[in-house]
Design a protein around this motif. Structure first.
Motif, short mmCIF file in Angstrom:
data_model
loop_
_atom_site.label_atom_id
_atom_site.label_comp_id
_atom_site.label_asym_id
_atom_site.label_seq_id
_atom_site.Cartn_x
_atom_site.Cartn_y
_atom_site.Cartn_z
N LEU A 216 0.80 -1.22 0.00
CA LEU A 216 0.00 0.00 0.00
C LEU A 216 0.84 1.27 0.00
N SER A 217 2.14 1.14 0.17
CA SER A 217 3.01 2.31 0.20
C SER A 217 2.90 3.11 -1.09
N THR A 218 2.94 4.44 -0.95
CA THR A 218 2.85 5.33 -2.11
C THR A 218 4.14 6.11 -2.35
N HIS A 219 5.13 5.92 -1.45
CA HIS A 219 6.41 6.61 -1.61
C HIS A 219 7.55 5.66 -1.25
N ASP A 220 8.75 6.05 -1.67
CA ASP A 220 9.93 5.23 -1.43
C ASP A 220 10.21 5.09 0.07
N LEU A 221 10.80 3.95 0.42
CA LEU A 221 11.33 3.75 1.77
C LEU A 221 12.80 4.18 1.74
N VAL A 222 13.15 5.16 2.60
CA VAL A 222 14.49 5.72 2.60
C VAL A 222 15.19 5.34 3.90
N ILE A 223 16.37 4.73 3.77
CA ILE A 223 17.17 4.31 4.93
C ILE A 223 18.57 4.88 4.72
N HIS A 224 18.95 5.84 5.55
CA HIS A 224 20.24 6.51 5.36
C HIS A 224 21.41 5.71 5.91
N GLY A 225 21.15 4.86 6.91
CA GLY A 225 22.21 4.14 7.58
C GLY A 225 22.22 2.67 7.25
N VAL A 226 22.52 1.87 8.27
CA VAL A 226 22.71 0.43 8.14
C VAL A 226 21.38 -0.31 8.15
N VAL A 227 21.29 -1.36 7.36
CA VAL A 227 20.19 -2.33 7.44
C VAL A 227 20.78 -3.64 7.95
N PHE A 228 20.16 -4.19 9.00
CA PHE A 228 20.63 -5.46 9.56
C PHE A 228 19.44 -6.37 9.81
N ILE A 229 19.56 -7.64 9.41
CA ILE A 229 18.51 -8.64 9.60
C ILE A 229 19.09 -9.76 10.45
N ASP A 230 18.52 -9.95 11.64
CA ASP A 230 19.05 -10.91 12.58
C ASP A 230 18.65 -12.35 12.21
N THR A 231 19.34 -13.32 12.79
CA THR A 231 19.01 -14.73 12.60
C THR A 231 17.55 -14.97 12.98
N HIS A 232 16.84 -15.76 12.17
CA HIS A 232 15.42 -16.11 12.35
C HIS A 232 14.47 -14.96 12.01
N ALA A 233 15.01 -13.82 11.57
CA ALA A 233 14.18 -12.70 11.16
C ALA A 233 14.19 -12.58 9.64
N THR A 234 13.15 -11.89 9.11
CA THR A 234 13.02 -11.72 7.66
C THR A 234 12.62 -10.28 7.35
N LEU A 235 13.18 -9.73 6.30
CA LEU A 235 12.75 -8.45 5.75
C LEU A 235 12.22 -8.70 4.35
N GLU A 236 10.98 -8.27 4.10
CA GLU A 236 10.34 -8.47 2.81
C GLU A 236 9.83 -7.14 2.27
#
Length: 326
Positions: A216-236
């Motif tokens: 449903l997002s209508t604009h970009d997702l902006v992340i200026h720093g670090v992205v980290f995904i821990d064990t057993h976690a998911t980013l979709e």
């Protein structure tokens, strides 16, 4: 910028046609029309209103005289911070708890070197500020940034969220420091309805569940720093809007940016990047662009690309990694 085809161009000197195999994902059915409404502040004739900030004597959250009913809120009390008091609340002498928290337009709340725990939802129409690295914000419900809201985070600290996250239209929330950490055992949706909002560091510490960028997002997702995904976690991502990454990308969990057959692009556009699989991670990019003045390097691990891979600026060094077109 949106990709229109499925051609993957690799630095190794060959090109291949990519056939997208992303499965249809569970979509976000959130009703965007249900916006929070700021109710007029009313005062009871006797006994005061529980959880209503009046700031009668100071900005100290823990001074009983600053609350309408003379009682500092606990975890069962809904808190409202209106704009009229000249003394806006500051949490600077002890930890604070409440059931839900609403910050009205032109009102503010500042957290110092202590913890603020919100059992349900946090809704911000005004300003939420954080001025100490040793403090912590913990919200077990949803975080909603409404039109006119801002975030003044001057120190690196953790903002832990267990529910969904909305950057609503008109919000101007740009985290200059610290990290937003998605926690818990249920999926969380990240919805971007504003073109003037951004994360600093984004970390996913879910337990066998995911943080998901909403379709449903209508604009970009902006992340200026670090992205980290821990064990057993998911980013979709299910969003056809882009994801702009200004820092490093590390994962020991998993990621999939191809959900809902979206045509969004992950763009590395900072001054330099590393992509690091910490040994147990796995993931798939959809369309992937490197546009970094200092280039991008894969430090460890393999990953998949299900769309276009484009180098607009700088370089991409895959090292010993295997990048598979899927």
């Amino acid at each position: 910028m949106k990709a229109k085809n499925l051609t993957l161009t690799m630095l190794a000197g060959f090109a291949c046609l990519v056939f997208t195999t992303a499965a249809l994902a569970q979509i976000d059915d959130y009703q965007k029309v249900q916006k929070s409404v700021v109710e007029p502040v009313t005062f009871k004739d006797k006994g005061g209103t529980p959880g209503l900030w009046i700031g009668a004597v100071s900005s100290d959250w823990h001074n009983t005289l600053n609350w309408s009913d003379g009682v500092v809120p606990v975890s069962t009390i809904d808190v409202v911070v209106p704009a009229p008091p000249s003394n806006q609340p500051v949490i600077s002498t002890n930890h604070a708890n409440c059931k839900s928290l609403t910050i009205h337009p032109w009102a503010s709340l500042t957290i110092g070197a202590y913890y603020l725990t919100v059992q349900n939802d946090l809704v911000v129409h005004g300003a939420l500020n954080k001025n100490s690295a040793s403090g912590l914000i913990r919200v077990y419900g949803n975080v909603v940034w409404e039109s006119g809201s801002t975030a003044g985070f001057t120190e690196n600290s953790s903002f832990r969220v267990y529910g969904d996250w909305n950057f609503n239209e008109g919000a101007s929330v740009n985290f200059a420091n610290g990290a937003v950490d998605f926690m818990g055992t249920s999926d969380s949706w990240i919805r971007c309805y504003s073109n003037n909002c951004s994360f600093n560091n984004l970390r996913i510490y879910k337990s066998l569940t995911a943080a998901k960028v909403s379709n449903l997002s209508t604009h970009d997702l902006v992340i200026h720093g670090v992205v980290f995904i821990d064990t057993h976690a998911t980013l979709e991502s299910l969003s056809s809007e882009n994801i702009l990454m200004g820092g490093d990308f590390g994962y020991s969990g998993s990621f999939d940016f191809t959900k809902f057959n979206n045509d969004g692009i992950v763009i590395f556009n900072g001054t330099g990047h590393t992509i690091d699989n910490y040994g147990t991670g796995s993931g798939t990019f959809g369309h992937l662009v490197f546009s970094s003045t200092a280039g991008a390097t894969v430090v460890n691990g393999d990953f998949n690309v299900a769309g276009n891979l484009t180098i607009e600026l700088g370089y991409f060094n895959a090292g010993s990694a295997t990048i598979t077109a899927v």
